[in-house]
Design an enzyme around this catalytic site. Structure first.
Site, short mmCIF file in Angstrom:
data_model
loop_
_atom_site.label_atom_id
_atom_site.label_comp_id
_atom_site.label_asym_id
_atom_site.label_seq_id
_atom_site.Cartn_x
_atom_site.Cartn_y
_atom_site.Cartn_z
NE ARG A 98 5.45 -6.95 10.83
CZ ARG A 98 4.70 -6.30 9.95
NH1 ARG A 98 5.05 -6.23 8.69
NH2 ARG A 98 3.61 -5.67 10.33
CG HIS A 143 -1.36 -7.40 9.65
ND1 HIS A 143 -0.01 -7.44 9.43
CD2 HIS A 143 -1.92 -7.12 8.45
CE1 HIS A 143 0.24 -7.21 8.14
NE2 HIS A 143 -0.91 -7.00 7.53
CD GLU A 188 0.82 -1.82 5.01
OE1 GLU A 188 -0.31 -1.77 4.48
OE2 GLU A 188 1.82 -2.29 4.44
CG ASN A 328 5.00 -2.53 6.29
OD1 ASN A 328 5.97 -2.81 6.99
ND2 ASN A 328 3.79 -2.99 6.53
CE1 TYR A 330 4.62 -5.71 -0.39
CE2 TYR A 330 3.92 -3.96 1.09
CZ TYR A 330 4.16 -5.30 0.85
OH TYR A 330 3.92 -6.22 1.83
CD GLU A 396 3.75 -5.83 5.29
OE1 GLU A 396 3.25 -5.55 4.18
OE2 GLU A 396 3.08 -5.96 6.33
#
Ligand code: NAG
Ligand code: NAG
Ligand code: NAG
Ligand code: NAG
Length: 493
Positions: A98, A143, A188, A328, A330, A396
């Site tokens: 990606r 992005h 995002e 995404n 984290y 992600e």
């Protein structure tokens, strides 16, 4: 709790917590593994071959927002070294890569009046090189590197920018859609509309907080839907690709089991993820956002709600404008109710919650990134239950450590535990996860953290003119996971 031998060494990184028991469940053969990067973070060549200046070129050259004063002028120099990148991807054995395309390289004026052939050649070479290596290109259109000319006229808060980005997408489909079958429109929007906001002088054009975040997000949802519909009408019959938008959120873990905190956590997820996912799946913003922001706006003296409304026509094109759910993720935060605290107008105050980190969670070298793998499983279940049980691609997920760590046990441990939770969500909770993307292929320019924190499976020496790449321990680990579909040394047979 019993630890596997390899994990014993790693358990030390979980400061204050016992070691994590990695599951011995296995990924199905059809599950796809990849890694990701973004143009501004890796390409460099910021002023070469016809490229124009983007928002991030501008920010890094004119503000002091980046902690180490660095920029992406050269970054990993992938504009010149993409063949090495492809070699690394081959070593890892990934199914897909990606990456993002720089709008400023393809149509430098910002408008689709003039296509820059050098930029087209670069991405053609990258895409063809990947396909020759048996790696699927997954392409992000945007992005965060909007042409600076469009940032000056209000960025995505200006509704005309919807037309300009749809034109850009049309150019990308026509140039690359014969070979690219998985598209991410925007990466995002929560980050670029609310966390790096246009209301901050450093990040943009200094528009009012509490207004500009909502205009930006509103226009992004509409632009995404228009790009999706354009593809269905003009390209799908021939190109037959899939389109989504990469949405990011932390998991909001209730700080206590009080009903108010549980409701606050749910509200937080609806603000951060539902802001985008609710319109796309259900046709409008979450009810709690509509009601709360209308009420807050009235209290603050506005004659209108700061949250814009979709027209009926917009609702029709928005609803269902995705082929899979791109996530995404984290980290997580503890979340408490703060509905009695009415701050100044700002998206960040409008959710009426307070968030903090659990000291028992492991740390990383980025303060926002604490290690709570259970949060990913809970988030996946939340998405299944709230958004009609979609197919989910994790686009992600990754861990931050310090520069120069080659024996990156913290990252290996992070991937082991987060992938364990993905497997449990799939095999025990029935969540339809079909792909996983490790962020990132290599160390790169980490936005306002500059080069001070590292996310790569490969180390990059930013002091060397060659930007030498070296595999870290985690690269070997990930390669093994992809080969064996197993997270431990032994999943049995
Ligand atoms: C591009 O930027 C570099 C600094 O990163 C500078 O040294 C170089 O002269 C610039 N090239 C052009 C063509 O402007
Ligand atoms: C908004 O205000 C109305 C009228 O005061 C009230 O009934 C309602 O509960 C409020 N809703 C929210 C979500 O704050
Ligand atoms: C976590 O915190 C400890 C103690 O402050 C520190 O030594 C360690 O380097 C941190 N871990 C990472 C990955 O930065
Ligand atoms: C997997 O782990 C479970 C316990 O978590 C154990 O009962 C089982 O025997 C293991 N299976 C294999 C094939 O190692």
């Amino acid at each position: 709790m019993q630890c596997l031998s390899t994990i014993l060494v790693l358990s030390a990184v979980f400061a204050g917590s016992s070691c994590y028991e990695v599951t011995n469940l296995t990924f199905p053969a059809s599950f796809l593994f990849g890694t990701a990067t973004a143009a501004y973070q890796i390409e460099g060549a910021w002023n070469e071959s016809g490229k124009s200046v983007s928002r991030w070129d501008h920010i890094t050259h004119t503000s002091s927002i980046v902690v180490d004063g660095s920029n992406g002028d050269v970054a990993c120099d992938s504009y010149h070294k993409y063949k090495e990148d492809i070699e690394m991807l081959k070593q890892l054995g990934v199914d897909f890569y990606r990456f993002s395309i720089a709008w400023t390289r393809i149509i430098p004026s910002g408008f689709a009046n003039d296509i820059n052939q050098a930029g087209v050649d670069y991405y053609n070479n990258l895409i063809d090189g990947l396909l020759e290596a048996g790696i699927e290109p997954w392409v992000t259109m945007y992005h965060w590197d909007i042409p600076q000319v469009l940032n000056y006229i209000g960025d995505f808060s200006n509704p005309y920018t919807i037309d300009y980005v749809v034109d850009y997408a049309d150019v990308l489909f026509s140039l690359f859609g014969d070979r690219v079958k998985t598209w991410i429109t925007f990466n995002e929007p929560l980050s670029f509309c609310a966390h790096f906001p246009l209301s901050s002088a450093a990040f943009g054009v200094h528009l009012p907080a509490g207004i500009s975040e909502y205009l930006c997000s509103h226009n992004i949802v509409i632009a995404h839907a228009k790009i999706y519909r354009l593809y269905q009408l003009k390209y799908k019959w021939e190109q037959n690709g899939r389109i989504s938008i990469a949405l990011n959120t932390e998991y909001a873990e209730p700080a206590t089991d009080s009903p108010a905190d549980i409701e606050a956590s749910n509200r937080k997820l609806l603000y951060d993820l539902g802001w985008y996912a609710y319109p796309l799946v259900h046709g409008d913003y979450p009810r709690v956002m509509i009601d709360t922001i209308r009420n807050l706006s009235a209290i603050q003296g506005f004659p209108f709600s700061r949250l814009p409304m979709f027209t009926l026509n917009e609702k029709v094109i928005i609803r269902g404008a995705y082929d899979f759910f791109a996530l995404n993720h984290y980290t997580s935060s503890l979340t408490a109710d703060a509905s009695s605290v009415i701050g100044s107008p700002s998206f960040l105050n409008d959710d009426l919650v307070e968030q903090f980190k659990d000291p028992a969670w492991g740390n990383s070298s980025a303060s926002w990134l604490t290690v709570y793998p259970e949060g990913l499983r809970k988030l996946l279940v939340h998405i299944k239950e709230t958004y009609n049980d979609p197919e989910i691609a994790i686009t992600e997920n990754g861990f931050a450590d310090e520069p120069g760590v080659l024996n990156d046990v913290g990252r290996v441990s992070y991937y082991q535990s987060y992938l364990s939770e993905v497997l449990k969500a799939m095999l025990e909770d029935g969540v339809k996860v079909t792909a996983y993307t490790a962020w990132s292929l290599m160390d790169n320019f980490e936005w306002y953290n500059g080069y001070t924190v590292r996310f790569g499976l490969y180390y990059v020496d930013f002091d060397s003119p060659d930007r030498t790449r070296t595999a870290k321990e985690s690269a070997g680990y990930y390669r093994n996971v992809i080969q064996t579909r197993c997270l431990t040394e032994n999943c049995g047979t």
